[in-house]
Design a protein around this motif. Sequence first.
Motif, mmCIF file in Angstrom:
data_model
loop_
_atom_site.group_PDB
_atom_site.id
_atom_site.type_symbol
_atom_site.label_atom_id
_atom_site.label_comp_id
_atom_site.label_asym_id
_atom_site.label_seq_id
_atom_site.Cartn_x
_atom_site.Cartn_y
_atom_site.Cartn_z
ATOM 1 N N VAL A 17 -63.870 -17.014 29.200
ATOM 2 C CA VAL A 17 -62.870 -17.691 28.363
ATOM 3 C C VAL A 17 -62.072 -18.699 29.182
ATOM 4 C CG1 VAL A 17 -62.638 -15.723 26.806
ATOM 5 C CG2 VAL A 17 -61.048 -15.941 28.707
ATOM 6 N N TYR A 18 -61.636 -19.723 28.485
ATOM 7 C CA TYR A 18 -60.703 -20.705 29.047
ATOM 8 C C TYR A 18 -59.843 -21.217 27.902
ATOM 9 C CZ TYR A 18 -58.748 -24.851 31.212
ATOM 10 O OH TYR A 18 -57.872 -25.801 31.678
ATOM 11 N N ASN A 19 -58.560 -20.876 27.942
ATOM 12 C CA ASN A 19 -57.605 -21.285 26.901
ATOM 13 C C ASN A 19 -58.103 -20.920 25.500
ATOM 14 O OD1 ASN A 19 -55.880 -22.262 28.846
ATOM 15 N ND2 ASN A 19 -56.538 -24.366 28.642
ATOM 16 N N GLU A 20 -58.334 -19.639 25.296
ATOM 17 C CA GLU A 20 -58.840 -19.133 24.016
ATOM 18 C C GLU A 20 -57.808 -18.272 23.286
ATOM 19 O OE1 GLU A 20 -61.516 -20.099 22.650
ATOM 20 O OE2 GLU A 20 -62.810 -20.796 24.263
ATOM 21 N N ALA A 21 -56.527 -18.544 23.476
ATOM 22 C CA ALA A 21 -55.479 -17.721 22.864
ATOM 23 C C ALA A 21 -55.596 -17.662 21.344
ATOM 24 C CB ALA A 21 -54.100 -18.240 23.263
ATOM 25 N N ARG A 22 -56.062 -18.729 20.733
ATOM 26 C CA ARG A 22 -56.125 -18.753 19.264
ATOM 27 C C ARG A 22 -57.184 -17.813 18.698
ATOM 28 N NH1 ARG A 22 -60.370 -20.864 17.320
ATOM 29 N NH2 ARG A 22 -61.719 -22.227 18.513
ATOM 30 N N SER A 23 -58.193 -17.450 19.487
ATOM 31 C CA SER A 23 -59.290 -16.644 18.951
ATOM 32 C C SER A 23 -59.527 -15.324 19.677
ATOM 33 C CB SER A 23 -60.587 -17.456 18.975
ATOM 34 O OG SER A 23 -60.908 -17.839 20.299
ATOM 35 N N ILE A 24 -58.946 -15.119 20.839
ATOM 36 C CA ILE A 24 -59.289 -13.957 21.665
ATOM 37 C C ILE A 24 -59.018 -12.631 20.971
ATOM 38 C CG2 ILE A 24 -57.105 -13.824 22.960
ATOM 39 C CD1 ILE A 24 -60.534 -13.368 24.556
ATOM 40 N N ASP A 25 -57.916 -12.519 20.231
ATOM 41 C CA ASP A 25 -57.609 -11.258 19.552
ATOM 42 C C ASP A 25 -58.654 -10.925 18.493
ATOM 43 O OD1 ASP A 25 -55.218 -10.702 20.983
ATOM 44 O OD2 ASP A 25 -54.127 -12.110 19.714
ATOM 45 N N ARG A 26 -59.038 -11.897 17.698
ATOM 46 C CA ARG A 26 -60.036 -11.662 16.647
ATOM 47 C C ARG A 26 -61.394 -11.298 17.248
ATOM 48 N NH1 ARG A 26 -57.315 -16.057 14.768
ATOM 49 N NH2 ARG A 26 -58.919 -17.508 15.473
ATOM 50 N N GLU A 48 -51.726 -18.880 26.364
ATOM 51 C CA GLU A 48 -51.333 -17.472 26.224
ATOM 52 C C GLU A 48 -52.503 -16.490 26.368
ATOM 53 O OE1 GLU A 48 -48.177 -16.231 25.882
ATOM 54 O OE2 GLU A 48 -47.667 -18.297 26.409
ATOM 55 N N THR A 49 -53.665 -16.965 26.758
ATOM 56 C CA THR A 49 -54.833 -16.093 26.883
ATOM 57 C C THR A 49 -54.573 -14.889 27.791
ATOM 58 O OG1 THR A 49 -56.375 -17.885 26.398
ATOM 59 C CG2 THR A 49 -57.267 -15.992 27.575
ATOM 60 N N PRO A 50 -54.022 -15.047 29.000
ATOM 61 C CA PRO A 50 -53.803 -13.869 29.853
ATOM 62 C C PRO A 50 -52.894 -12.821 29.212
ATOM 63 C CG PRO A 50 -53.638 -15.865 31.154
ATOM 64 C CD PRO A 50 -53.699 -16.295 29.712
ATOM 65 N N ALA A 51 -51.852 -13.245 28.536
ATOM 66 C CA ALA A 51 -50.944 -12.298 27.884
ATOM 67 C C ALA A 51 -51.646 -11.562 26.752
ATOM 68 C CB ALA A 51 -49.714 -13.031 27.358
ATOM 69 N N ARG A 52 -52.466 -12.264 25.999
ATOM 70 C CA ARG A 52 -53.196 -11.628 24.893
ATOM 71 C C ARG A 52 -54.242 -10.646 25.419
ATOM 72 N NH1 ARG A 52 -52.116 -13.896 19.885
ATOM 73 N NH2 ARG A 52 -50.955 -15.835 20.001
ATOM 74 N N LEU A 53 -54.877 -10.974 26.542
ATOM 75 C CA LEU A 53 -55.868 -10.067 27.127
ATOM 76 C C LEU A 53 -55.254 -8.734 27.532
ATOM 77 C CD1 LEU A 53 -57.980 -12.490 29.323
ATOM 78 C CD2 LEU A 53 -58.777 -11.164 27.360
ATOM 79 N N ALA A 54 -54.006 -8.773 27.969
ATOM 80 C CA ALA A 54 -53.331 -7.554 28.423
ATOM 81 C C ALA A 54 -53.214 -6.515 27.308
ATOM 82 C CB ALA A 54 -51.952 -7.906 28.978
ATOM 83 N N ASP A 92 -69.618 -16.372 23.754
ATOM 84 C CA ASP A 92 -68.477 -17.269 23.850
ATOM 85 C C ASP A 92 -67.372 -16.777 22.928
ATOM 86 O OD1 ASP A 92 -69.774 -18.838 25.683
ATOM 87 O OD2 ASP A 92 -70.432 -20.327 24.225
ATOM 88 N N CYS A 93 -66.180 -17.279 23.150
ATOM 89 C CA CYS A 93 -65.011 -16.830 22.407
ATOM 90 C C CYS A 93 -64.541 -17.851 21.378
ATOM 91 C CB CYS A 93 -63.891 -16.508 23.396
ATOM 92 S SG CYS A 93 -62.545 -15.582 22.686
ATOM 93 N N ASP A 94 -65.369 -18.844 21.080
ATOM 94 C CA ASP A 94 -64.941 -19.906 20.181
ATOM 95 C C ASP A 94 -65.217 -19.612 18.712
ATOM 96 O OD1 ASP A 94 -67.677 -20.176 20.066
ATOM 97 O OD2 ASP A 94 -67.717 -22.189 20.947
ATOM 98 N N GLU A 95 -65.704 -18.426 18.418
ATOM 99 C CA GLU A 95 -66.016 -17.959 17.053
ATOM 100 C C GLU A 95 -67.132 -18.741 16.382
ATOM 101 O OE1 GLU A 95 -62.282 -15.855 15.198
ATOM 102 O OE2 GLU A 95 -61.745 -17.926 15.752
ATOM 103 N N GLN A 96 -67.943 -19.431 17.174
ATOM 104 C CA GLN A 96 -69.094 -20.140 16.618
ATOM 105 C C GLN A 96 -70.123 -19.138 16.091
ATOM 106 O OE1 GLN A 96 -71.041 -22.770 19.342
ATOM 107 N NE2 GLN A 96 -72.532 -23.449 17.849
ATOM 108 N N HIS A 97 -70.233 -17.991 16.763
ATOM 109 C CA HIS A 97 -71.172 -16.951 16.353
ATOM 110 C C HIS A 97 -70.401 -15.672 16.045
ATOM 111 C CE1 HIS A 97 -73.619 -19.604 19.010
ATOM 112 N NE2 HIS A 97 -74.351 -19.590 17.923
ATOM 113 N N SER A 98 -70.841 -14.968 15.037
ATOM 114 C CA SER A 98 -70.203 -13.712 14.647
ATOM 115 C C SER A 98 -70.546 -12.613 15.651
ATOM 116 C CB SER A 98 -70.702 -13.303 13.257
ATOM 117 O OG SER A 98 -70.293 -11.991 12.959
ATOM 118 N N PRO A 99 -69.596 -11.785 16.033
ATOM 119 C CA PRO A 99 -69.894 -10.659 16.916
ATOM 120 C C PRO A 99 -70.934 -9.700 16.327
ATOM 121 C CG PRO A 99 -67.554 -11.018 16.820
ATOM 122 C CD PRO A 99 -68.169 -11.918 15.776
#
Length: 100
Positions: A17-26, A48-54, A92-99
């Motif tokens: 990830v790099y600057n993925e705060a908008r999608s990392i939680d989902r 805010e990615t590091p804070a969300r990862l915590a 990737d964390c950009d939500e291009q593909h569904s988990p």
Amino acid sequence: MTAAFIGLPRVLLAIPVYNEARSIDRVLGAVRGYVRDVLVIDDGSTDETPARLAAHPVEVIRHCTNRGYGRSMQDIFHAADADGYGWGITMDCDEQHSPS
């Protein structure tokens, strides 16, 4: 460990990830239903990615500065090998593909 996993190779899901705060939680919330072991390589995020990862039960390797996708992938392969994983999946964390 449940009987369903006895004898099967361990699987690591790795997410660079790099600057993925908008999608990392989902994304992290969605993948937890599919894999047990998750490694996130934070490649020097400045948002805010590091804070969300915590807030998530995942292993994190953090680069102090952005080193690029190739270095993140090298770190993923090294960590998977060192920890004895039989299988590795990257996503990737950009939500291009569904988990799923």
